[in-house]
Design a protein around this motif. Structure first.
Motif, PDB file in Angstrom:
ATOM      1  N   ALA A 177       0.833  -1.205   0.000  1.00  0.00           N
ATOM      2  CA  ALA A 177       0.000   0.000   0.000  1.00  0.00           C
ATOM      3  C   ALA A 177       0.868   1.255   0.000  1.00  0.00           C
ATOM      4  N   LEU A 178       1.950   1.252   0.775  1.00  0.00           N
ATOM      5  CA  LEU A 178       2.848   2.411   0.789  1.00  0.00           C
ATOM      6  C   LEU A 178       3.456   2.655  -0.588  1.00  0.00           C
ATOM      7  N   ALA A 179       3.889   1.581  -1.258  1.00  0.00           N
ATOM      8  CA  ALA A 179       4.495   1.730  -2.589  1.00  0.00           C
ATOM      9  C   ALA A 179       3.474   2.182  -3.615  1.00  0.00           C
ATOM     10  N   VAL A 180       2.275   1.613  -3.581  1.00  0.00           N
ATOM     11  CA  VAL A 180       1.237   1.981  -4.533  1.00  0.00           C
ATOM     12  C   VAL A 180       0.857   3.451  -4.375  1.00  0.00           C
ATOM     13  N   LEU A 181       0.628   3.884  -3.148  1.00  0.00           N
ATOM     14  CA  LEU A 181       0.247   5.281  -2.906  1.00  0.00           C
ATOM     15  C   LEU A 181       1.388   6.226  -3.277  1.00  0.00           C
ATOM     16  N   ALA A 182       2.624   5.799  -3.050  1.00  0.00           N
ATOM     17  CA  ALA A 182       3.766   6.629  -3.436  1.00  0.00           C
ATOM     18  C   ALA A 182       3.808   6.837  -4.940  1.00  0.00           C
ATOM     19  N   LEU A 183       3.641   5.768  -5.706  1.00  0.00           N
ATOM     20  CA  LEU A 183       3.675   5.877  -7.164  1.00  0.00           C
ATOM     21  C   LEU A 183       2.531   6.726  -7.703  1.00  0.00           C
ATOM     22  N   ALA A 185       1.026   9.140  -6.125  1.00  0.00           N
ATOM     23  CA  ALA A 185       1.289  10.538  -5.770  1.00  0.00           C
ATOM     24  C   ALA A 185       2.326  11.157  -6.694  1.00  0.00           C
ATOM     25  N   LEU A 186       3.316  10.369  -7.103  1.00  0.00           N
ATOM     26  CA  LEU A 186       4.366  10.895  -7.981  1.00  0.00           C
ATOM     27  C   LEU A 186       3.825  11.296  -9.341  1.00  0.00           C
ATOM     28  N   GLN A 195       6.643  15.265  -2.969  1.00  0.00           N
ATOM     29  CA  GLN A 195       7.225  15.088  -1.640  1.00  0.00           C
ATOM     30  C   GLN A 195       6.471  14.020  -0.854  1.00  0.00           C
ATOM     31  N   LEU A 196       5.146  14.001  -1.001  1.00  0.00           N
ATOM     32  CA  LEU A 196       4.355  12.965  -0.332  1.00  0.00           C
ATOM     33  C   LEU A 196       4.728  11.590  -0.863  1.00  0.00           C
ATOM     34  N   GLY A 197       4.859  11.463  -2.191  1.00  0.00           N
ATOM     35  CA  GLY A 197       5.254  10.190  -2.776  1.00  0.00           C
ATOM     36  C   GLY A 197       6.613   9.747  -2.278  1.00  0.00           C
ATOM     37  N   GLY A 198       7.563  10.682  -2.209  1.00  0.00           N
ATOM     38  CA  GLY A 198       8.885  10.345  -1.695  1.00  0.00           C
ATOM     39  C   GLY A 198       8.847   9.935  -0.241  1.00  0.00           C
ATOM     40  N   LEU A 215      10.960   4.793  -6.568  1.00  0.00           N
ATOM     41  CA  LEU A 215      11.482   6.091  -7.026  1.00  0.00           C
ATOM     42  C   LEU A 215      12.477   5.951  -8.166  1.00  0.00           C
ATOM     43  N   ILE A 216      12.766   4.714  -8.602  1.00  0.00           N
ATOM     44  CA  ILE A 216      13.811   4.519  -9.603  1.00  0.00           C
ATOM     45  C   ILE A 216      13.474   5.161 -10.938  1.00  0.00           C
ATOM     46  N   GLY A 217      12.181   5.322 -11.233  1.00  0.00           N
ATOM     47  CA  GLY A 217      11.799   5.843 -12.541  1.00  0.00           C
ATOM     48  C   GLY A 217      11.274   7.257 -12.527  1.00  0.00           C
ATOM     49  N   THR A 218      11.481   8.006 -11.444  1.00  0.00           N
ATOM     50  CA  THR A 218      11.005   9.390 -11.423  1.00  0.00           C
ATOM     51  C   THR A 218      11.706  10.204 -12.509  1.00  0.00           C
ATOM     52  N   PRO A 219      10.980  11.083 -13.193  1.00  0.00           N
ATOM     53  CA  PRO A 219      11.604  11.886 -14.251  1.00  0.00           C
ATOM     54  C   PRO A 219      12.755  12.712 -13.702  1.00  0.00           C
ATOM     55  N   ARG A 220      13.778  12.876 -14.517  1.00  0.00           N
ATOM     56  CA  ARG A 220      14.936  13.651 -14.098  1.00  0.00           C
ATOM     57  C   ARG A 220      14.533  15.099 -13.803  1.00  0.00           C
ATOM     58  N   GLY A 221      15.299  15.723 -12.936  1.00  0.00           N
ATOM     59  CA  GLY A 221      15.043  17.123 -12.646  1.00  0.00           C
ATOM     60  C   GLY A 221      14.283  17.318 -11.342  1.00  0.00           C
ATOM     61  N   ARG A 222      13.322  18.231 -11.382  1.00  0.00           N
ATOM     62  CA  ARG A 222      12.640  18.659 -10.164  1.00  0.00           C
ATOM     63  C   ARG A 222      11.932  17.520  -9.457  1.00  0.00           C
ATOM     64  N   THR A 223      11.237  16.654 -10.209  1.00  0.00           N
ATOM     65  CA  THR A 223      10.489  15.567  -9.583  1.00  0.00           C
ATOM     66  C   THR A 223      11.413  14.636  -8.818  1.00  0.00           C
ATOM     67  N   THR A 224      12.538  14.280  -9.421  1.00  0.00           N
ATOM     68  CA  THR A 224      13.493  13.395  -8.756  1.00  0.00           C
ATOM     69  C   THR A 224      14.063  14.048  -7.505  1.00  0.00           C
ATOM     70  N   ARG A 225      14.447  15.316  -7.604  1.00  0.00           N
ATOM     71  CA  ARG A 225      15.020  16.000  -6.436  1.00  0.00           C
ATOM     72  C   ARG A 225      14.013  16.056  -5.292  1.00  0.00           C
ATOM     73  N   GLU A 226      12.784  16.426  -5.604  1.00  0.00           N
ATOM     74  CA  GLU A 226      11.767  16.556  -4.561  1.00  0.00           C
ATOM     75  C   GLU A 226      11.440  15.211  -3.918  1.00  0.00           C
ATOM     76  N   ALA A 227      11.244  14.188  -4.755  1.00  0.00           N
ATOM     77  CA  ALA A 227      10.836  12.882  -4.230  1.00  0.00           C
ATOM     78  C   ALA A 227      11.977  12.210  -3.476  1.00  0.00           C
ATOM     79  N   TRP A 228      13.173  12.191  -4.045  1.00  0.00           N
ATOM     80  CA  TRP A 228      14.291  11.506  -3.412  1.00  0.00           C
ATOM     81  C   TRP A 228      14.710  12.203  -2.119  1.00  0.00           C
TER      82      TRP A 228
END
Length: 437
Positions: A177-183, A185-186, A195-198, A215-228
């Motif tokens: 459930a944590l992984a599904v909701l994270a994806l 949210a991303l 940030q919630l997804g991360g 988080l391995i497939g988050t788009p490069r740039g802002r999304t990756t920085r925020e989530a990671w």
């Protein structure tokens, strides 16, 4: 005089004209007709159909758990072990020196969670919370695919019962459930959602490690920085908090390092085949809470499994560097491919691992852009075979009879095929052709 012309329905795909020739070169797995007609016949019906099937299947799972006499039986005994650990947490410590405690410290939160329902027994409270997590996943998937075009929710609702009552007696539904909701949210555009997804992925990583791969497939740039960044901060904060209030928070690392080759892993299947042909003289022993193979070459196969895990991680890093085409489904597809790769290279493939894979496959199928439809199809029979392996025919799997060996070869063959297919489709869908605009 003017004439009113009917406006096209934006939710209904356009009807091809007679002059259009059918595309015979596309895979049937990539057609909307395939996904709508194949996964469930009532997929275009109301949400009531989904809720009805959920209630009926979960009632059946509860009945099986209440009887708990299918095959080897005793599936619910794991909850008894959780209750024992719960007592240790009440004393302010993680299970000290317990070889069966092999989980990151965040798992303690799930183990302690039945305490929020003090009017129920531990067993009742645990199963109730597991069903609640299951319902949350179902609702989130249904909401993500509100047009009911891809049937991600149906993969979860219909796929989980293939594992019989096992999901209700393991805490993997909560982790999934944590992984599904994270994806999910991303997939939003807002910084707060990333940030919630991360944060959810970070909590999941502290519960059972693998949700970090969301988080391995988050788009490069802002999304990756925020989530990671959110994932790292949340995980470290949770670790520090648990280490402050409970002793021996990192004791699980000692137990994990001593694990051998479990009989249900790919390496275990190879040893089982060699043993059946007389080429290997090893035996099965109950160690660290599971049946493992012991004998010559076991440690070498364990090291090989670790090496393959490192290779899989290296391939994922190479993919991130090479990928230049991102669709809304890419983060979802990458998460499923990554977890599959780490599953098949693991020294341990417990039947509850299928819960993770079904959940991630369901998330992929909430997007019409996914390339993982055939992978999801392979996971369904793999889940059914997993329940045959445990608990239905577990005695035969442990003994290495022809029936038990056949079940494991088929199940692990499907998982290996799914992992290789997922990796191939992820690579070709994101690295081929010109960069997306």
């Amino acid at each position: 005089m003017t004439h009113d012309h009917p406006q096209p329905d934006p939710l209904r795909p356009p009807t091809p004209s007679r002059s259009e020739a059918p595309d015979l070169t596309r895979s049937p797995f990539d057609s909307d007709t395939f996904t709508s007609a194949t996964f469930v016949t009532v997929g275009r019906g109301p949400y009531l159909a989904l809720a009805t099937v959920w209630l009926l299947t979960r009632a059946g799972m509860l009945l099986l758990l209440a009887r708990d006499d299918l095959g080897i039986g005793g599936v619910g005994r794991e909850v008894g072990l959780y209750q024992y650990w719960y007592g240790k947490f009440a004393e302010g410590t993680f299970p000290p020196g317990d070889v069966t405690w092999q989980y990151p410290p965040g798992a303690g939160l799930v183990i302690m969670s039945p305490g929020v329902l003090p009017w129920l027994s531990y067993f009742q409270a645990f199963v109730t919370l597991t069903l609640l997590a299951d319902a949350v996943v179902t609702l989130a998937l249904a909401r993500a695919d509100s047009a009911r075009l891809t049937h991600g929710a149906w993969i979860w609702v219909g796929g989980l019962p293939l594992l019989l009552h096992l999901p209700l007696a393991r805490y993997d539904v909560q982790t999934t459930a944590l992984a599904v909701l994270a994806l999910l949210a991303l997939g939003a555009r807002r910084t707060a959602a990333h940030q919630l997804g991360g944060a959810l992925a970070g909590i999941g990583a502290m519960v059972k490690v693998w949700p970090a791969l969301a988080l391995i497939g988050t788009p490069r740039g802002r999304t990756t920085r925020e989530a990671w960044t959110a994932a790292a901060v949340t995980a470290l904060a949770l670790l520090a908090t648990l280490a402050l209030f409970f002793s021996d928070a990192l004791g699980f690392l000692r137990q994990q390092g001593s694990r051998g080759i479990q009989i249900e892993s790919l390496g275990g299947t190879a040893l089982a085949v060699a043993r059946a042909t007389g080429a290997w003289p090893g035996r099965v022993e109950f160690r660290y809470g599971a049946f493992e193979y012991t004998g010559p070459y076991v440690s070498s196969i364990g090291h090989l499994a670790l090496l393959l895990t490192v290779v899989a991680f290296g391939w994922l890093l190479l993919w991130r560097l090479a990928a230049h085409r991102w669709t809304p489904a890419t983060p979802l597809d990458a998460a499923l491919a990554a977890v599959l790769l780490f599953t098949v290279t693991s020294r341990v493939i417990s039947p509850q691992y299928m819960i993770w894979l079904l959940g991630l496959a369901a998330v992929c199928l909430t997007s019409r852009h996914t390339v993982m439809r055939p992978v999801a199809l392979l996971l369904l029979p793999a889940a059914a075979l997993s329940s045959l392996a445990y608990p239905v025919l577990y005695d035969e799997v442990v003994a290495g009879t022809p029936t038990g060996l056949t079940v494991m070869v088929l199940r692990n063959g499907l998982l290996l095929a799914a992992a290789l297919l997922a990796a191939r489709r992820l690579w070709t869908s994101t690295t081929g052709g010109p960069p997306a605009a």
